[in-house]
Design an enzyme around this catalytic site. Sequence first.
Site, PDB file in Angstrom:
ATOM      1  CG  ASP A  88      16.702  26.390  26.751  1.00  0.00           C
ATOM      2  OD1 ASP A  88      16.340  27.271  27.137  1.00  0.00           O
ATOM      3  OD2 ASP A  88      16.537  25.525  25.862  1.00  0.00           O
ATOM      4  CD1 TRP A  89      13.546  23.130  25.544  1.00  0.00           C
ATOM      5  CD2 TRP A  89      13.275  21.141  25.822  1.00  0.00           C
ATOM      6  NE1 TRP A  89      12.294  22.702  25.695  1.00  0.00           N
ATOM      7  CE2 TRP A  89      11.995  21.453  25.674  1.00  0.00           C
ATOM      8  CE3 TRP A  89      13.459  19.558  26.126  1.00  0.00           C
ATOM      9  CZ2 TRP A  89      10.934  20.674  25.851  1.00  0.00           C
ATOM     10  CZ3 TRP A  89      12.294  18.715  26.403  1.00  0.00           C
ATOM     11  CH2 TRP A  89      11.062  19.454  26.409  1.00  0.00           C
ATOM     12  CD1 TRP A 149      10.368  30.131  25.246  1.00  0.00           C
ATOM     13  CD2 TRP A 149      10.771  31.473  23.477  1.00  0.00           C
ATOM     14  NE1 TRP A 149      10.892  29.293  24.367  1.00  0.00           N
ATOM     15  CE2 TRP A 149      11.359  29.962  23.093  1.00  0.00           C
ATOM     16  CE3 TRP A 149      11.040  32.367  22.387  1.00  0.00           C
ATOM     17  CZ2 TRP A 149      11.986  29.714  22.108  1.00  0.00           C
ATOM     18  CZ3 TRP A 149      11.873  32.040  21.342  1.00  0.00           C
ATOM     19  CH2 TRP A 149      12.158  30.577  21.135  1.00  0.00           C
ATOM     20  CG  ASP A 188      18.034  32.941  31.661  1.00  0.00           C
ATOM     21  OD1 ASP A 188      17.224  33.311  30.935  1.00  0.00           O
ATOM     22  OD2 ASP A 188      18.254  31.647  31.765  1.00  0.00           O
TER      23      ASP A 188
END
Length: 302
Positions: A123-124, A164, A250
């Site tokens: 992710d980040w 999101w 995902d």
Amino acid sequence: MKTLRTPDTQFENLPDFDFAPNYLMVDDSEGGELRVHYLDEGRKDADPILLLHGEPSWCYLYRKIIPILVAAGHRVIAPDLPGFGRSDKPAARTDYTYRRHVDWMQSVVDQLQLQNITLFCQDWGGLIGLRLVADNPDRFARVAAGNTMLPTGDHDPGEGFRKWQQFSQDTPEFHVGSIINSGTVTELSQDIIDAYNAPFPDESFKEGARQFPILVPTTPDDPASADNRAAWGILSQWTKPFITLFSDSDPVTGGGDKIMQKLIPGTQSQAHTIITGGGHFLQEDQGESLAELLITFIADNP
């Protein structure tokens, strides 16, 4: 820059999380200074594995993985990004910038004098970690990327991400633990959900969690786009080992592994894996399997 610090009492008796806290003061190019928390487990003379979490989690996400890596003889460093976990949290959303987070993590790497690093980023953690790799190619020996990407804003991020992003701005209350639970295939127990909520006693502590989704470059003229394109210029010449360890469920980053495999030379001849039974937070769903894949990746690429 005003910061908030989550009381230590919030982190007492968390399930499966008895790691000792460590802290550093870090600063950035904009003059912001704050305290960063990190875990430092295993042999201090071993080459480090740097585990970078994403949004809106914290290093608790790696609790299943760290003991396995340590048992295999590795040193493991797992920071909390500013705004998350036990790290300080800037109180104003405007204090959260992509550049600052790269600077703050650069300060961690510099102060700990990390060399010959194996990076795992999700992710980040990838948006920040891959920038660190591009800025410090000599410090990193290997990269493993899971459910992440390095966007430049030149391509549509997809409907899943746009939904999101909108939700993160519109929801009256940002339920961190529930968000992480929705990003897993397995159903998390209430005590695990509570552990993900622990860094955020109230909504004032969640400015970073709300801001991160809109810091992702989604247009070509985003403030971070030029820096990310420059990073891709380095990564497109990266010949050291680079593996993708994505999961099969995902909806946000699916397909990003194929882009990396196409553009990064170091991905050639690596045992890229789609981990079955894993959602966006594959560390929760398949932490043990992920740890074993990392151990094999390092052993196969000495």
